[in-house]
Design a protein around this motif. Structure first.
Motif, mmCIF file in Angstrom:
data_model
loop_
_atom_site.group_PDB
_atom_site.id
_atom_site.type_symbol
_atom_site.label_atom_id
_atom_site.label_comp_id
_atom_site.label_asym_id
_atom_site.label_seq_id
_atom_site.Cartn_x
_atom_site.Cartn_y
_atom_site.Cartn_z
ATOM 1 N N THR A 256 0.827 -1.208 0.000
ATOM 2 C CA THR A 256 0.000 0.000 0.000
ATOM 3 C C THR A 256 0.861 1.258 0.000
ATOM 4 O OG1 THR A 256 -1.756 -1.146 1.203
ATOM 5 C CG2 THR A 256 -1.783 1.263 1.255
ATOM 6 N N THR A 257 1.906 1.254 0.814
ATOM 7 C CA THR A 257 2.784 2.430 0.910
ATOM 8 C C THR A 257 3.483 2.711 -0.409
ATOM 9 O OG1 THR A 257 3.177 1.852 3.242
ATOM 10 C CG2 THR A 257 4.617 3.505 2.262
ATOM 11 N N LEU A 258 3.899 1.673 -1.105
ATOM 12 C CA LEU A 258 4.575 1.863 -2.391
ATOM 13 C C LEU A 258 3.680 2.549 -3.410
ATOM 14 C CD1 LEU A 258 6.547 -1.488 -2.798
ATOM 15 C CD2 LEU A 258 7.506 0.788 -2.444
ATOM 16 N N SER A 259 2.371 2.379 -3.289
ATOM 17 C CA SER A 259 1.456 3.057 -4.206
ATOM 18 C C SER A 259 1.504 4.573 -4.024
ATOM 19 C CB SER A 259 0.026 2.563 -3.993
ATOM 20 O OG SER A 259 -0.084 1.209 -4.364
ATOM 21 N N HIS A 260 1.886 5.024 -2.832
ATOM 22 C CA HIS A 260 2.054 6.456 -2.578
ATOM 23 C C HIS A 260 3.441 6.940 -2.993
ATOM 24 C CE1 HIS A 260 -1.690 6.845 -0.270
ATOM 25 N NE2 HIS A 260 -1.386 5.679 0.294
#
Length: 465
Positions: free
Chosen positions: A66-70
């Motif tokens: 999820t963090t990598l999507s940001h």
């Protein structure tokens, strides 16, 4: 101390849970010099979570995705176009995720007084990997290591993609999502329309650059802890050229803690300081380190010494960059002084040199540095080439202890073996906050022994237990 007996349990690739909304990001004048630097390796030591380690691994994988999507650039790869310009291609290729177990290692083993144990280096991957390798290797990796009574979460990121500000922004966001947040508090800014954007091209030899420092020298590494009170005593001495002559008054130290000047109980030694004249707490600490390391090296009085500090340029530009600008936005400030003069003068002399250099590094200075690089594109030369240099990186302002993954703040922050050489210092906030500072000091063995026996600096040091 016991052998770490580290065992790799698994390794996989974590992909963003959403496709990147960015196609490419061009590397800037501040990014490109870092291609000869090794990947940044920093991580946090935590107590064991109140659930199984296997469950933790599942949670970390999900939240990392999820963090990598940001932060889509971290899941990409470096590319060089036909004109020689370097880019991050945000192709969602993913990052590495490693699970390691070291059941013979305890928290006490890592935090015991003395030199940082070698086992800490095993908490990170991509050892000795140059940032240029991001053309064919992942730009980031996360390793979670289970200890006998805790866990260590280590993060490794390409230095041409992030500086310390962006690194800890990503790490904080990772912890925030793991803790249960539905979205991150601060979104990264990927705008490249700023002074660091350039058409200049740096030519590389076939196969890419080489590391600029010897990677096989004997080194010792220690964490020196400076409490808030010790830092403020140093600040008083740097600003007034003397020690507090009576028992430290909490009101005096409290006023000094504010980096805007007010007279301190009338004890100004005749000096009237304005805000921009005041030597900061960190500059005072750096000046003391400069003096003590120089003395420990036993240099000739005429030997020119260098104290090099990395500064964040985001707020120095006009107009300012966004605080969460993603990438490198740093420049290096060197300050010079002959060894003999540095030691013959008092602390305030060296501290004032550092202070004036930092204050002078404004918008004009940043732009001059960019123009100078464009005239002669070059890599950043990490190392201690003359035996008389100190390089300070990282910052006690970075929110390293904000990385609560859901069961409490970190016990400590540690780094891997990347970019370490004689005279490399990294500044961390102290765990208790409130202006305390930890210095990760890397020195040649004889110099470290000399520093440990230097009463002038050691009077301010307290061990971390």
């Amino acid at each position: 101390m016991p052998s770490s007996s580290a065992t790799l349990i698994s390794k996989c690739t974590i992909f963003p849970d959403q496709k990147s909304y960015i196609k490419t990001l061009k590397l800037s004048v501040s990014d490109i010099p870092m291609l000869s630097c090794q990947y940044i390796q920093k991580g946090v030591l935590l107590t064991s979570p109140p659930f199984s380690f296997d469950d933790l691994v599942i949670f970390l994988k999900q939240s990392l995705s999820t963090t990598l999507s940001h932060f889509p650039p971290l899941a990409g790869r470096l590319t060089t176009d036909p004109d020689g310009h370097l880019h991050i291609t945000c192709n969602d290729a993913g990052i590495e995720f490693l699970v390691v177990k070291s059941p013979k290692l305890s928290i006490h083993d890592i935090l015991s007084p003395g030199d940082v144990p070698d086992c800490v280096k095993e908490f990170f991957t991509f050892d000795k990997t140059l940032s240029y390798s991001g053309h064919f290797k992942p730009l980031a990796a996360v390793q979670v290591t289970e200890l006998a009574d805790g866990v260590f979460i280590g993060c490794t990121v390409n230095h041409a993609v992030t500086d310390g500000t962006s690194f800890w922004h990503f790490f904080n966001s990772f912890a925030e999502i793991t803790k249960g947040a539905s979205k991150i508090s601060n979104s990264p800014d990927f705008c490249r329309i700023n002074v660091f954007n350039s058409q200049a091209v740096l030519q590389f030899p076939p196969g890419g650059p080489s590391v600029t420092f010897a990677g096989d020298e004997a080194l010792r590494e220690r964490i020196l802890h400076f409490s808030r009170e010790a830092i403020l005593k140093l600040k008083y001495r740097a600003n007034y050229g003397c020690l507090l002559t009576k028992q430290t008054n909490s009101e005096v130290l409290g006023k000094l803690y504010n980096d805007s000047w007010k007279s301190v109980n009338g004890e100004s030694n005749g000096k009237v300081k304005k805000v921009y004249d005041e030597i900061s707490s960190f500059q005072s600490l750096c000046a003391q380190l400069w003096r003590s390391v120089t003395r420990a090296r036993k240099l000739e009085p005429t030997k020119m010494t260098t104290f090099r500090m990395a500064v964040n340029c985001r707020h120095r530009l006009d107009p300012k960059l966004e605080p969460y600008y993603f990438g490198n936005a740093i420049q290096s400030i060197p300050t010079f002084a002959p060894a003999g003069e540095l030691l013959a003068k008092d602390l305030s002399w060296g501290a004032d040199l550092l202070h004036k250099n930092v204050v002078a590094h404004d918008d004009d200075t940043v732009r001059i540095g960019v123009a100078d690089w464009e005239k002669q594109p070059r890599l950043f030369p990490l190392g201690n080439f003359d035996g008389a240099s100190i390089t300070v990186g990282s910052s006690p302002r970075f929110p390293m202890y904000n990385n609560d993954f859901g069961w409490g703040r970190p016990l400590a922050v540690r780094s891997g073996r990347a970019n370490k050489f004689d005279g490399k210092i990294s500044a961390f906030p102290g765990r208790e906050g409130n202006g305390s500072v930890d210095l990760e000091v890397v020195l040649a063995p004889d110099t470290m022994t000399g520093l440990e026996n230097d009463a002038e600096i050691m009077q301010y040091v307290s061990e971390i237990v």
